[in-house]
Design a protein around this motif. Structure first.
Motif, PDB file in Angstrom:
ATOM      1  N   CYS A  29       1.078  -1.364   0.271  1.00 27.99           N
ATOM      2  CA  CYS A  29       0.141  -0.133   0.390  1.00 27.99           C
ATOM      3  C   CYS A  29       0.916   1.077   0.073  1.00 27.99           C
ATOM      4  O   CYS A  29       1.741   1.278   0.948  1.00 27.99           O
ATOM      5  CB  CYS A  29      -0.584  -0.158   1.297  1.00 27.99           C
ATOM      6  SG  CYS A  29      -2.013  -1.233   1.153  1.00 27.99           S
ATOM      7  N   GLY A  30       0.796   1.505  -1.081  1.00 27.67           N
ATOM      8  CA  GLY A  30       2.475   3.420  -0.823  1.00 27.67           C
ATOM      9  C   GLY A  30       0.671   4.271  -0.416  1.00 27.67           C
ATOM     10  O   GLY A  30       0.180   4.614   0.325  1.00 27.67           O
ATOM     11  N   HIS A  38       6.127  11.282   5.941  1.00 25.55           N
ATOM     12  CA  HIS A  38       7.068  11.414   6.938  1.00 25.55           C
ATOM     13  C   HIS A  38       8.347  10.154   7.421  1.00 25.55           C
ATOM     14  O   HIS A  38       8.007   9.579   6.276  1.00 25.55           O
ATOM     15  CB  HIS A  38       6.322  12.285   7.904  1.00 25.55           C
ATOM     16  CG  HIS A  38       5.288  11.092   8.135  1.00 25.55           C
ATOM     17  ND1 HIS A  38       5.380   9.980   8.477  1.00 25.55           N
ATOM     18  CD2 HIS A  38       3.883  10.866   8.347  1.00 25.55           C
ATOM     19  CE1 HIS A  38       4.293   8.716   8.830  1.00 25.55           C
ATOM     20  NE2 HIS A  38       3.457   9.606   8.677  1.00 25.55           N
ATOM     21  N   ASN A  41       6.083   7.268   7.013  1.00 26.77           N
ATOM     22  CA  ASN A  41       6.031   6.955   5.664  1.00 26.77           C
ATOM     23  C   ASN A  41       7.692   5.503   5.462  1.00 26.77           C
ATOM     24  O   ASN A  41       7.506   4.999   5.036  1.00 26.77           O
ATOM     25  CB  ASN A  41       6.221   7.232   4.722  1.00 26.77           C
ATOM     26  CG  ASN A  41       4.132   8.275   5.685  1.00 26.77           C
ATOM     27  OD1 ASN A  41       4.439   9.751   4.884  1.00 26.77           O
ATOM     28  ND2 ASN A  41       3.444   7.349   6.200  1.00 26.77           N
ATOM     29  N   GLY A 227       2.628  -3.168   4.077  1.00 28.31           N
ATOM     30  CA  GLY A 227       1.879  -2.202   4.529  1.00 28.31           C
ATOM     31  C   GLY A 227       2.995  -2.020   5.305  1.00 28.31           C
ATOM     32  O   GLY A 227       2.616  -2.786   6.609  1.00 28.31           O
ATOM     33  N   GLY A 228       2.203  -0.970   6.603  1.00 28.18           N
ATOM     34  CA  GLY A 228       2.578  -0.542   8.256  1.00 28.18           C
ATOM     35  C   GLY A 228       1.534  -1.211   8.885  1.00 28.18           C
ATOM     36  O   GLY A 228       0.439  -0.903   8.321  1.00 28.18           O
ATOM     37  N   ASP A 230      -0.700  -0.383  11.018  1.00 30.87           N
ATOM     38  CA  ASP A 230      -1.542   0.707  11.087  1.00 30.87           C
ATOM     39  C   ASP A 230      -3.080   0.499  10.394  1.00 30.87           C
ATOM     40  O   ASP A 230      -4.295   0.579  10.385  1.00 30.87           O
ATOM     41  CB  ASP A 230      -1.639   2.173  11.246  1.00 30.87           C
ATOM     42  CG  ASP A 230      -1.143   2.616   9.786  1.00 30.87           C
ATOM     43  OD1 ASP A 230      -0.255   2.125   8.950  1.00 30.87           O
ATOM     44  OD2 ASP A 230      -1.495   3.946   8.610  1.00 30.87           O
TER      45      ASP A 230
HETATM   46  P1  AMP Z   1      -0.370   6.815   4.389  1.00 29.33           P
HETATM   47  O1  AMP Z   1       0.476   7.594   2.974  1.00 29.33           O
HETATM   48  O2  AMP Z   1      -0.719   7.632   5.526  1.00 29.33           O
HETATM   49  O3  AMP Z   1      -1.345   6.065   3.648  1.00 29.33           O
HETATM   50  O4  AMP Z   1       1.186   6.020   4.919  1.00 29.33           O
HETATM   51  C1  AMP Z   1       1.933   5.195   3.682  1.00 29.33           C
HETATM   52  C2  AMP Z   1       2.396   4.388   4.552  1.00 29.33           C
HETATM   53  O5  AMP Z   1       3.232   4.419   5.967  1.00 29.33           O
HETATM   54  C3  AMP Z   1       1.484   3.433   5.484  1.00 29.33           C
HETATM   55  O6  AMP Z   1       1.652   1.788   4.636  1.00 29.33           O
HETATM   56  C4  AMP Z   1       1.132   2.889   7.018  1.00 29.33           C
HETATM   57  O7  AMP Z   1       1.184   2.389   7.078  1.00 29.33           O
HETATM   58  C5  AMP Z   1       3.063   3.453   7.254  1.00 29.33           C
HETATM   59  N1  AMP Z   1       3.271   5.004   7.847  1.00 29.33           N
HETATM   60  C6  AMP Z   1       2.473   5.782   8.623  1.00 29.33           C
HETATM   61  N2  AMP Z   1       2.953   6.199   9.252  1.00 29.33           N
HETATM   62  C7  AMP Z   1       3.628   5.778  10.285  1.00 29.33           C
HETATM   63  C8  AMP Z   1       4.884   4.984  10.998  1.00 29.33           C
HETATM   64  N3  AMP Z   1       4.680   6.475  12.175  1.00 29.33           N
HETATM   65  N4  AMP Z   1       5.609   4.746  11.388  1.00 29.33           N
HETATM   66  C9  AMP Z   1       5.598   3.495  10.606  1.00 29.33           C
HETATM   67  N5  AMP Z   1       4.741   3.406   9.013  1.00 29.33           N
HETATM   68  C10 AMP Z   1       3.858   4.417   8.807  1.00 29.33           C
END
Ligand code: AMP
Ligand code: ZN
Length: 494
Positions: A29-30, A38, A41, A227-228, A230
């Protein structure tokens, strides 16, 4: 030894096996391109990058697909706020993401964009409706009926048996305790972007995007989904529900989740003032290679605590590796070989492999290379390195770098691009004296200039004028004047 990897689905470390012989099909998942990425990510993206690099090093052909979420609640809200189209809004941040990913050595996966697959998503919803797995509400939105998928909760290990049939939620991210029918397709609200489609006007929900695009690119069943942490619930749980209830087949075999990054022991958040994008760190004068090295240093399932001390330490480590390589490459050694060094190099290569085979233990792989560097440096000091030792020791470094990707000394041009970006964005105030000093201290070597000009020429021939202009601007910033003469391109320093 073969790779053993933790699978969130089985809650166990398992031997990694592929569905097809020697081929890995994986999906991550991008980013949602509504802001700059950040460091959290990038912890996740770097972990997945190392995984795919290691799989290739282990002899697999890897098909690695990542989506760009270029339509979602936040994007629509911000585009409306700024009075621009969704495409205009996301173009800027997609470009920034690609630049940032390249900055920290992430190899480019096959990228798929949500907005380029709207028709397929609408068709997918229609098929779900046909099978009685989804329903349309009065406003023209569509929801997935989770009561139709009794295994709902199997990834996140939540028991939703008492859930309320028909309770709905229309936001993409929601309360961890609620099992609700989630939106597959959202009818347009006044002033919002929407697409015409076979199921009516609207836009896809976030969960749907990933199911449709991953299966389109990789097939109904594929090897690994990443993915992360979360994303386990609700995103991946919902992807599984939609996909498996429609196809009747297992969606992804391995589920790879990266633990969250904290900053100085706290959750990163804008309100706490401990929120850093990659660019923030470069503007403070930190090198992209140090950032990558640091983010790679903790095994992906352990919590990562980002600190500035750690970042400084990472810079020292990268420097030590580069110096060691330089010492070995430039050294004029007496003929012969030192069997101790040959053994050391061979054992180090084995240790790196064994560490990474062990659920991608990057910390142990880094420890192995440092032990080699320490011993070999002592041998160098004592004049015990012979001509035939350099090749195996360098091979050890290369094997390590195929995964960690920090040896190439290209931090300066990357930092200068960030500096230029800050200036064009009017963010001069954020440029630290440290960055100014680093960016101004070294100029491009002759060899670098020649390489840049060759790249510029190739880009021009391929009619990629955006790239050729960008390279010309970069060389100009480095004080290089390029002239087109009848004998071809010439350059001189300012
Ligand atoms: P997003 O752009 O928010 O959809 O996140 C992109 C990716 O970064 C996803 O796989 C999230 O799970 C991961 N991610 C977001 N915050 C963090 C964090 N603090 N540590 C590690 N991975 C994260
Ligand atoms: Zn996804």
């Amino acid at each position: 030894m073969a790779l053993r990897l933790y699978n969130t689905m089985s809650s166990q470390v398992e031997e990694f096996r592929t569905l097809r012989d020697k081929e890995v099909r994986m999906y991550a998942c991008g980013p949602t391109v509504y802001d700059y990425g950040h460091i959290g990510n990038f912890r996740t993206f770097i972990a997945v990058d190392m995984l795919q690099r290691f799989l290739r090093q282990s002899g697999y052909t890897v098909r690695y697909v990542m989506n760009i979420t270029d339509v979602d609640d936040k994007i629509i809200r911000n585009a409306v706020r700024d009075g621009i189209s969704v495409q205009q809004y996301t173009a800027k941040y997609e470009k920034a993401f690609l630049e940032d990913a390249a900055m920290v050595g992430i190899e480019r996966p096959t990228l798929v964009r949500a907005t380029e697959h709207i028709d397929e998503m609408a068709d997918f919803v229609a098929s779900l409706v046909e099978k009685g797995l989804a329903y349309r509400t009065d406003d023209g939105s569509y929801y997935f009926r989770i009561a139709k998928f009794p295994q709902y909760g199997k990834l996140s290990k939540r028991d939703f048996s008492g859930m309320l049939d028909g309770a709905r939620v229309d936001v993409d991210e929601y309360d961890k305790d609620s099992a609700r029918d989630f939106a597959l397709w959202k009818a347009p609200k006044p002033g919002e972007a929407f697409w015409e489609s076979s199921i009516g006007p609207g836009r896809p929900g976030w969960h749907l995007e990933c199911s449709v695009m991953s299966m389109q690119e990789l097939g109904e069943s594929f090897d690994l989904h990443a993915g992360g942490e979360d994303l386990i619930f609700p995103h991946h749980e919902n992807e599984i529900a939609q996909s498996e209830s429609l196809t009747g087949k297992m969606f992804a075999r391995f589920w790879f989740h990266v633990r969250f990054l904290l900053v100085e022991g706290e959750k990163m958040s804008k309100s706490l003032g401990n929120f850093y994008t990659l660019r923030d760190l470069v503007l403070k004068g930190h090198r992209p290679s140090s950032i990558r090295y640091l983010l790679a240093s903790v095994p992906y399932r352990n919590q990562f605590n980002f600190t500035f001390d750690g970042l400084k330490q990472a810079a020292v480590s990268v420097e030590r590796l580069r110096n060691f390589r330089q010492r070995l490459s430039a050294g004029n050694f007496p003929p012969g070989s030192n069997p101790g060094m040959q053994t050391l190099a061979g054992e180090t290569i084995d240790r790196i492999r064994v560490s990474l085979d062990d659920d991608l233990n990057t910390a142990q792989a880094q420890a192995a290379i440092f032990e080699m560097v320490r011993s070999a440096n002592s041998a160098l000091d004592l004049g015990q390195i012979k001509k035939d030792d350099a090749v195996p020791l360098l091979a050890g470094l290369e094997k390590f770098d195929e995964i960690f990707a920090v040896l190439k000394d290209d931090d300066l041009p990357k930092m200068r691009s960030t500096l230029d970006w800050a200036r064009t964005e009017g963010r001069e105030k954020e440029i630290s004296p440290e960055l100014m000093e680093i960016a101004g201290s070294a100029r491009l070597s002759d060899e670098e200039v020649n390489r840049k000009l060759a790249e510029m020429e190739a880009a021009r021939k391929a009619r990629n004028f955006q790239l050729s202009d960008a390279i010309r601007a970069e060389t100009l910033t480095a004080g290089i004047i390029v002239e087109n003469t009848k004998d071809g391109v010439r350059w001189r320093r300012k």
